[in-house]
Design an enzyme around this catalytic site. Sequence first.
Site, PDB file in Angstrom:
ATOM      1  N   GLU A 120       0.825  -1.230   0.000  1.00 35.99           N
ATOM      2  CA  GLU A 120       0.000   0.000   0.000  1.00 35.99           C
ATOM      3  C   GLU A 120       0.852   1.269   0.000  1.00 35.99           C
ATOM      4  O   GLU A 120       0.631   2.175   0.814  1.00 35.99           O
ATOM      5  CB  GLU A 120      -0.963  -0.015   1.196  1.00 35.99           C
ATOM      6  CG  GLU A 120      -1.998  -1.106   1.084  1.00 35.99           C
ATOM      7  CD  GLU A 120      -3.148  -1.006   2.086  1.00 35.99           C
ATOM      8  OE1 GLU A 120      -3.074  -0.215   3.035  1.00 35.99           O
ATOM      9  OE2 GLU A 120      -4.137  -1.743   1.901  1.00 35.99           O
ATOM     10  N   GLU A 150      -5.462  -8.308  -0.576  1.00 34.89           N
ATOM     11  CA  GLU A 150      -6.181  -8.033   0.681  1.00 34.89           C
ATOM     12  C   GLU A 150      -7.634  -7.762   0.332  1.00 34.89           C
ATOM     13  O   GLU A 150      -7.928  -6.829  -0.435  1.00 34.89           O
ATOM     14  CB  GLU A 150      -5.613  -6.805   1.406  1.00 34.89           C
ATOM     15  CG  GLU A 150      -4.298  -7.059   2.096  1.00 34.89           C
ATOM     16  CD  GLU A 150      -3.826  -5.872   2.953  1.00 34.89           C
ATOM     17  OE1 GLU A 150      -4.674  -5.183   3.558  1.00 34.89           O
ATOM     18  OE2 GLU A 150      -2.607  -5.648   2.987  1.00 34.89           O
TER      19      GLU A 150
HETATM   20  O1  AHR Z   1      -5.232  -5.894   6.910  1.00 39.70           O
HETATM   21  C1  AHR Z   1      -5.109  -4.770   7.726  1.00 39.70           C
HETATM   22  C2  AHR Z   1      -4.370  -3.619   7.044  1.00 39.70           C
HETATM   23  O2  AHR Z   1      -5.156  -3.128   6.001  1.00 39.70           O
HETATM   24  C3  AHR Z   1      -3.062  -3.970   6.368  1.00 39.70           C
HETATM   25  O3  AHR Z   1      -1.985  -3.926   7.245  1.00 39.70           O
HETATM   26  C4  AHR Z   1      -2.936  -2.887   5.347  1.00 39.70           C
HETATM   27  O4  AHR Z   1      -2.191  -3.292   4.226  1.00 39.70           O
HETATM   28  C5  AHR Z   1      -4.356  -2.506   5.021  1.00 39.70           C
HETATM   29  O5  AHR Z   1      -4.566  -1.146   5.070  1.00 39.70           O
END
Ligand code: AHR
Length: 504
Positions: free
Chosen positions: A172, A291
Site C-alpha cells: 500500500e 487483501e
Molecule cells: O489488513 C489490515 C491492514 O489493512 C493492512 O496492514 C494494510 O495493508 C491494510 O490497510
Amino acid sequence: MQATYIVDKSYEIAPIDERLFSSFVEHLGRVIYTGLYEEGHTDSDEESMRGDVLSLVRQLGVRAVRYPGGNFVSGYTWEDGIGPKEGRKKRLDLAWNSLEPNLFGLHEFMHWTQKANTKPMMAVNLGTRGPEAARDLVEYCNHPGGTALSDARISNGDKDPFGVKLWCLGNEMDGFWQIGHKDADEYGRIACETAKVMKWVDPTIELVACGSSGPTLPTFGSWESTVLSHTYDQVDYISMHLYFAKTDDDTPDFLASNLLMDSFINSVTATCDYAKTLKKQKKSINISFDEWNVWYHTRWGTDEQILKERPWSVAPPILQDIYTAEDALVVGAALITLIKHADRVKIACLAQLVNAIAPIMTEPGGKAWRQTIFYPFLHASTYAKGKALSAVTFSPSYATKSYEKVSYLEAVPVWDEETGSLTIFAVNRNTEQPLELACDLRSFADLHLLEHLFVDCSDLNRTNTKDREYIHAQTSRQGRLEGNRLTILLGKASWNVIRLGHEV
Ligand code: AHR
C-alpha cells in the site's frame, strides 16, 4: 421469486488459479502471538505453533499465505526475526503502535506454512528499506548455499532453501498512512530497481507491484498507470486491496458490495492493458487481489481506544471483527466475483487469517473457533476447481443507494472436466423470500445432483461464538434434476453450493 440460469460448458472464462483461495497473516494484533503462535498453550507444539489453529487452517484449504504485512512490513527489519530467540530484539512497531518481540520470524513462518499445508507469499519492505534488504532476503530464502546469507540460513537450522516463489514489492505504498509512503514515480522507480536485483538472485520468482489501496483513493488509476510505466518489464502482477463496510445500517446495499469489487477489477484490468499497449508488450499483467474482506465492526473507534489505553503492548486485541451472517453473504458474493474474473485475477488473499478480521478466532490459552465467513471460503477452496464458466442469468433485481440494478441472484458455475463435476456457487441476496432457481444445463449429460450445501444467513445479525457455531453449513435434499433441467430453492439470504457430477 424465480430466476433462470443457463450454463453451457463452452462458455468458458478461464481455468481457476488455486491461489485465488489464499490468505494473509501480519504482525498485527493477535494474528501471530496467541493466534498462530502461543507459548505454553496446551495445544501448542514444540515450536509453540497452535495445533488447533493449524488444523482449522488446513481444513480451510488456504493455498498461499502473505506475510509479514501489511502496514507492518514497511517498518520491518527481517533480520530481527532470525537467529537464536534469546538474542532477538524487541522493537517498536509504528504501524500498529505495538511492541514486536520478534519471537516469530522467517524460519518460524516457513515451518508454520509447511505444517499448515500452504505456501509462503512474502512481502519486502519498500517503506524504510529498499533493493539491498530485499535482495538479501531472496538470497537468504532461496539460494542453496555457499554464500554468507544462504549459509546463515543453514546455520539457523534450515539446510534446504525455502523456495519462496511469490513476492510483493512493498505494501500500500500509495497510502498516506504507510511508513515510507511514496508518490507513484518514487515507488515505481524503487520497485523496478528492487525487482531487478531480486530476479537476478532468483529468476524463477514472481513479483507483485503495489496497486492502489482502494478505488476511492484520489490517485487510483493514475497510480497503476505510472507504476506500470516503471515496472512493466519486471513484474508479473499488480495488487488490489478492498475492504467492505456496511454503512447506514443498509443491508440491501451492503449485500451488493461485490459489485464495487467487480468494477474495481475491470478498471485495473483496463489500466494494465493500456500499459501493455504503451509498452508494445506481449506479456499481460495479471491481478493479485492480496487483501480483501469485510472490515467495519471495529474499524472506527474501538481499536483506537485499545491502542490509546495500552500503547506499545505485545499483541493488543485490535481488528477483532466478530462477523455476522450477512457478512458471510458478502464474503460469498465476493468469492463469486473473484471466480468470475479468473482470467485476470490469479491470486487473492482473504485478509486476514486469524483473530484480526479473520475467519478463525482464538482465545489466549483457550479454544479456536470458526467465524461465519469461514464457510463460504471453505466451500470455494474445496469445490472451485477447474474452469470458471460464464452463465446467462435472468433474475429479479432491486435498486440501492449505490447501485441502480442489483440481481437477487449472484452466481458462478465451475466445470471440472477431469472429474466431470459441475459446481454452482450462488447467493440469494433477497432477505425476505427464497428464490427458485431454474437451471438449464444444456451441454451436460448424465449429471446427478450430488449435494446442495447451504448456509442459512437469514438471521442477518447472528454471529458465532467460541461455544456455539450458529452459522454453519447444512445440506438440503429438495432440489430436482430432470434430464438437464435443475430446479432448486435458494433460501432467503443464503449461500449455496450446488454440486453435480457422476454418482459414486
Ligand atoms: O489488513 C489490515 C491492514 O489493512 C493492512 O496492514 C494494510 O495493508 C491494510 O490497510
